[in-house]
Design a protein around this motif. Structure first.
Motif, PDB file in Angstrom:
ATOM      1  N   ASP A 263      -0.975  12.237 -42.371  1.00 51.01           N
ATOM      2  CA  ASP A 263      -0.816  11.140 -42.971  1.00 51.01           C
ATOM      3  C   ASP A 263      -1.390  10.939 -44.669  1.00 51.01           C
ATOM      4  O   ASP A 263      -1.138   9.889 -45.435  1.00 51.01           O
ATOM      5  N   LYS A 264      -1.670  12.245 -45.074  1.00 52.51           N
ATOM      6  CA  LYS A 264      -2.157  12.591 -46.411  1.00 52.51           C
ATOM      7  C   LYS A 264      -0.943  12.453 -47.159  1.00 52.51           C
ATOM      8  O   LYS A 264      -0.847  12.179 -48.626  1.00 52.51           O
ATOM      9  N   GLU A 265       0.155  13.030 -46.882  1.00 52.81           N
ATOM     10  CA  GLU A 265       1.252  13.460 -47.692  1.00 52.81           C
ATOM     11  C   GLU A 265       2.692  13.235 -46.670  1.00 52.81           C
ATOM     12  O   GLU A 265       2.482  13.735 -45.578  1.00 52.81           O
ATOM     13  N   GLN A 266       3.868  12.692 -47.087  1.00 49.80           N
ATOM     14  CA  GLN A 266       4.972  12.872 -46.468  1.00 49.80           C
ATOM     15  C   GLN A 266       5.770  14.027 -46.395  1.00 49.80           C
ATOM     16  O   GLN A 266       5.735  14.561 -47.173  1.00 49.80           O
ATOM     17  N   LEU A 267       5.944  14.666 -45.164  1.00 52.38           N
ATOM     18  CA  LEU A 267       6.767  15.671 -45.104  1.00 52.38           C
ATOM     19  C   LEU A 267       8.298  15.500 -45.380  1.00 52.38           C
ATOM     20  O   LEU A 267       8.869  14.736 -45.054  1.00 52.38           O
ATOM     21  N   HIS A 268       8.576  16.523 -46.369  1.00 52.39           N
ATOM     22  CA  HIS A 268       9.894  16.570 -46.690  1.00 52.39           C
ATOM     23  C   HIS A 268      10.536  17.832 -46.306  1.00 52.39           C
ATOM     24  O   HIS A 268      10.071  18.986 -46.518  1.00 52.39           O
ATOM     25  N   VAL A 269      11.559  17.927 -45.893  1.00 59.32           N
ATOM     26  CA  VAL A 269      12.104  19.290 -45.126  1.00 59.32           C
ATOM     27  C   VAL A 269      14.016  18.945 -45.486  1.00 59.32           C
ATOM     28  O   VAL A 269      14.513  17.846 -45.721  1.00 59.32           O
ATOM     29  N   VAL A 270      14.229  20.083 -45.393  1.00 59.79           N
ATOM     30  CA  VAL A 270      15.784  20.251 -45.545  1.00 59.79           C
ATOM     31  C   VAL A 270      16.392  20.913 -44.230  1.00 59.79           C
ATOM     32  O   VAL A 270      15.708  21.913 -43.670  1.00 59.79           O
ATOM     33  N   ALA A 271      17.423  20.539 -43.815  1.00 53.67           N
ATOM     34  CA  ALA A 271      18.024  20.905 -42.443  1.00 53.67           C
ATOM     35  C   ALA A 271      18.771  22.299 -42.959  1.00 53.67           C
ATOM     36  O   ALA A 271      19.529  22.353 -43.586  1.00 53.67           O
ATOM     37  N   THR A 272      18.523  23.439 -41.912  1.00 54.15           N
ATOM     38  CA  THR A 272      19.004  24.597 -42.222  1.00 54.15           C
ATOM     39  C   THR A 272      19.928  24.783 -40.997  1.00 54.15           C
ATOM     40  O   THR A 272      20.582  25.786 -40.829  1.00 54.15           O
ATOM     41  N   LYS A 273      20.230  23.924 -39.949  1.00 52.50           N
ATOM     42  CA  LYS A 273      21.255  24.240 -38.669  1.00 52.50           C
ATOM     43  C   LYS A 273      21.611  22.666 -38.384  1.00 52.50           C
ATOM     44  O   LYS A 273      20.964  21.850 -38.497  1.00 52.50           O
ATOM     45  N   ALA A 274      22.935  22.671 -38.067  1.00 49.58           N
ATOM     46  CA  ALA A 274      23.626  21.381 -37.931  1.00 49.58           C
ATOM     47  C   ALA A 274      23.188  21.186 -36.451  1.00 49.58           C
ATOM     48  O   ALA A 274      22.944  22.021 -35.599  1.00 49.58           O
ATOM     49  N   PHE A 275      23.052  19.836 -36.091  1.00 48.11           N
ATOM     50  CA  PHE A 275      22.905  19.192 -34.867  1.00 48.11           C
ATOM     51  C   PHE A 275      23.795  18.078 -34.740  1.00 48.11           C
ATOM     52  O   PHE A 275      23.840  17.212 -35.233  1.00 48.11           O
ATOM     53  N   ASP A 276      24.623  18.175 -33.490  1.00 43.79           N
ATOM     54  CA  ASP A 276      25.647  16.955 -32.912  1.00 43.79           C
ATOM     55  C   ASP A 276      24.873  16.179 -32.027  1.00 43.79           C
ATOM     56  O   ASP A 276      24.574  16.802 -30.933  1.00 43.79           O
ATOM     57  N   SER A 277      24.391  15.096 -32.316  1.00 40.65           N
ATOM     58  CA  SER A 277      23.814  14.125 -31.384  1.00 40.65           C
ATOM     59  C   SER A 277      24.645  13.642 -30.198  1.00 40.65           C
ATOM     60  O   SER A 277      25.647  13.269 -30.424  1.00 40.65           O
TER      61      SER A 277
END
Length: 533
Positions: A263-277
């Motif tokens: 809740d203190k800071e927003q988690l910022h991430v980059v995808a390193t693997k593709a995912f097909d929903s």
């Protein structure tokens, strides 16, 4: 009383054996139910009567009580699945003059060519201890080791000799078991620990030390971040004065993102693997996509022509000039790496207070009070969890103000207590060390900590139309077909009373990966522990 004579009960977690009774035990204001697990914590004298401090856990609540040694009943030791070293089994888990049946595991040790067990051995072992007598000779300053089956005659001459003339060595565990009233005490080092690091190099045989007190102290368990398996492990004291900068964390699933969310800071991430929903309502991820993680919620998807509610992770996808709200399934297997915007330097106490462990860091400013700060040379550290362990506060007899903290259960050292009085003069800050521990000690520390165990993520349920196919046994399916899912219909076996058959979906992977396993009972998912395929 028989239990206290046969089984070691002591201050460590190893000294807390668990038993159950085949009948209810009724106390004044408490009833222990038949078969309920009773933990024996310590033996104490209360109003002149020896009692055992015990505890039971009901509905995640611990209840403490005492049992007199005169308590009668048929008691049976509870089984457990903990991992023990051979030394721990001999000292704590083998009742006196008894054997022990154990299951061998090679998780913590790789045998060399001297492996005494047959190849691929997977059975049980009967451990039969062979005892050794440790003795001391009059006016000698060392310990004599005598085999207990030596064919000699022994005459007890205790009453004819002054016992104080003999060396009486005590281990650190023996000293720690002394009552708090007996501290401080003066001791002479008989066998010193190995190691060049202070104060270990100061504790040589013949050195007089003052042992001021015993207590529990907190440490942060940390491991070196590296790609191979040769990680180094450390116990870092809270008094460590170095400073840390944050390092990016890696996440394997969307479920891991939810656990790490703060809740203190927003988690910022980059995808390193593709995912097909598998669902049109959920987002398909490409390598390089960036997200701000928001919160866990539920969403509707179309599954086999019907609407179904599943758990999803709401995120904001970062586009070149805008943000787009997307939903990721919680079971999503992918790969993400954290983007760090925080350039601040933190003290260890600040990290533990502001962030949830495990957490990745690198030492940016070494601890100048340490002659050689081993942590400063690490490319990165993962702070894993906070632990509590037993320590003794010691100092040189010649300089009682220069005090050090030493671990009780990881220091192979013996001392003899001297009949000298000492005044309590510790006033300067206690000096601590960053303790490097072995792989085996690392697992021994971790296994007793109460970790927050999270269920594994749910496996994907792809909306496919299954054609009628003849049923096959698992043996008839070719291993080369993996990865694939197999559906096992187990008829109307229904332990939960849902009046429906059970469909079990097992997702297989190559290369021995740990994969999630789930079964459906009447449409509800019940996640079990991860399986090793």
């Amino acid at each position: 009383e028989e239990i206290t004579r046969k089984v070691s009960i002591g201050p460590t977690r190893l000294g807390h054996p668990c038993f159950y009774c085949n009948k209810d035990i009724k106390l004044a204001n408490f009833t222990i139910k038949q078969g309920e697990q009773i933990m024996f914590n310590s033996v104490e004298e209360v109003n002149g009567t020896l009692t055992v401090n015990c505890g039971v856990v009901r509905d995640n609540q611990s209840h403490s009580f005492t049992l007199p040694l005169s308590q009668e009943g048929e008691f049976y030791e509870c089984e457990d699945d903990h991992i023990y070293t051979l030394k721990e089994i001999v000292e704590w888990k083998i009742p006196k003059s008894r054997n022990r049946i154990v299951k061998f595991t090679n998780m913590l040790h790789t045998w060399d060519s001297s492996n005494p067990l047959p190849e691929n051995f997977d059975g049980c072992l009967i451990l039969a201890p062979i005892y050794e007598v440790q003795g001391v000779m009059k006016f000698r300053r060392d310990i004599v080791h005598i085999l207990s089956d030596l064919d000699i005659e022994v005459i007890d001459v205790t009453d004819s000799y002054d016992i104080s003339c003999f060396l009486q060595p005590l281990s650190m565990e023996d000293v720690f078991e002394r009552t708090s009233k007996e501290f401080p005490m003066v001791a002479e080092v008989i066998e010193g620990p190995t190691g060049r690091q202070q104060p270990y190099n100061l504790l040589c045989p013949g050195k007089e030390i003052v042992i001021h007190k015993k207590y529990q102290a907190k440490r942060i368990l940390a491991s070196e971040i590296r790609s191979d398996s040769h990680k180094r492990h450390f116990l870092i004291p809270a008094s460590y004065k170095g400073k840390f900068k944050r390092r990016p964390r890696e996440f394997l699933t969307a479920y891991d993102l939810e656990i790490a969310r703060s809740d203190k800071e927003q988690l910022h991430v980059v995808a390193t693997k593709a995912f097909d929903s598998p669902h049109a309502e959920l987002f398909s991820v490409s390598v390089g996509d960036q997200f701000l993680v928001q919160q866990r919620q539920t969403g509707e998807v179309i599954y086999q022509g019907r609407k179904k509610v599943i758990d999803v992770l709401a995120c904001e996808q970062i586009l070149s000039e805008a943000y787009k709200k997307v939903l990721l399934p919680m079971y999503m297997e992918g790969g993400f790496v954290e983007v760090i915007h925080d350039k601040r330097q933190y003290q260890l106490s600040e990290l533990c207070k502001e962030f949830r462990l495990p957490f990745n860091v690198k030492v940016s400013v070494r601890d100048l009070s340490i002659e050689e700060d081993v942590l400063a040379a690490m490319p990165g550290l993962q702070l894993e969890e906070e632990t509590t362990d037993s320590y003794l506060l010691i100092s040189s007899a010649g300089d009682p103000a220069d005090s050090w903290e030493i671990p009780v259960y990881r220091l192979n050292m013996s001392v003899q207590l001297l009949s000298k009085s000492v005044a309590e003069t510790v006033s300067s800050p206690t000096r601590t060390i960053v303790e490097e521990i072995s792989e085996e000690q690392y697992y021994m520390v971790r296994r007793f900590e109460n970790q927050a165990l999270h269920p594994p993520p749910r496996p994907p349920k792809k909306p496919t139309t299954l054609e009628s196919k003849p049923l096959l046994t698992l043996a008839e399916r070719s291993v080369s077909d993996a990865p694939h899912a197999v559906k096992l219909h187990l008829g109307n076996y229904d332990p939960l009373g849902t009046q429906a058959g059970i469909d079990v979906y097992i997702f297989l992977k190559n290369k021995g990966h740990i994969v999630p396993f789930a079964s459906t009972f009447g449409g509800e998912h019940l996640c079990a522990s991860p399986l090793m395929c």
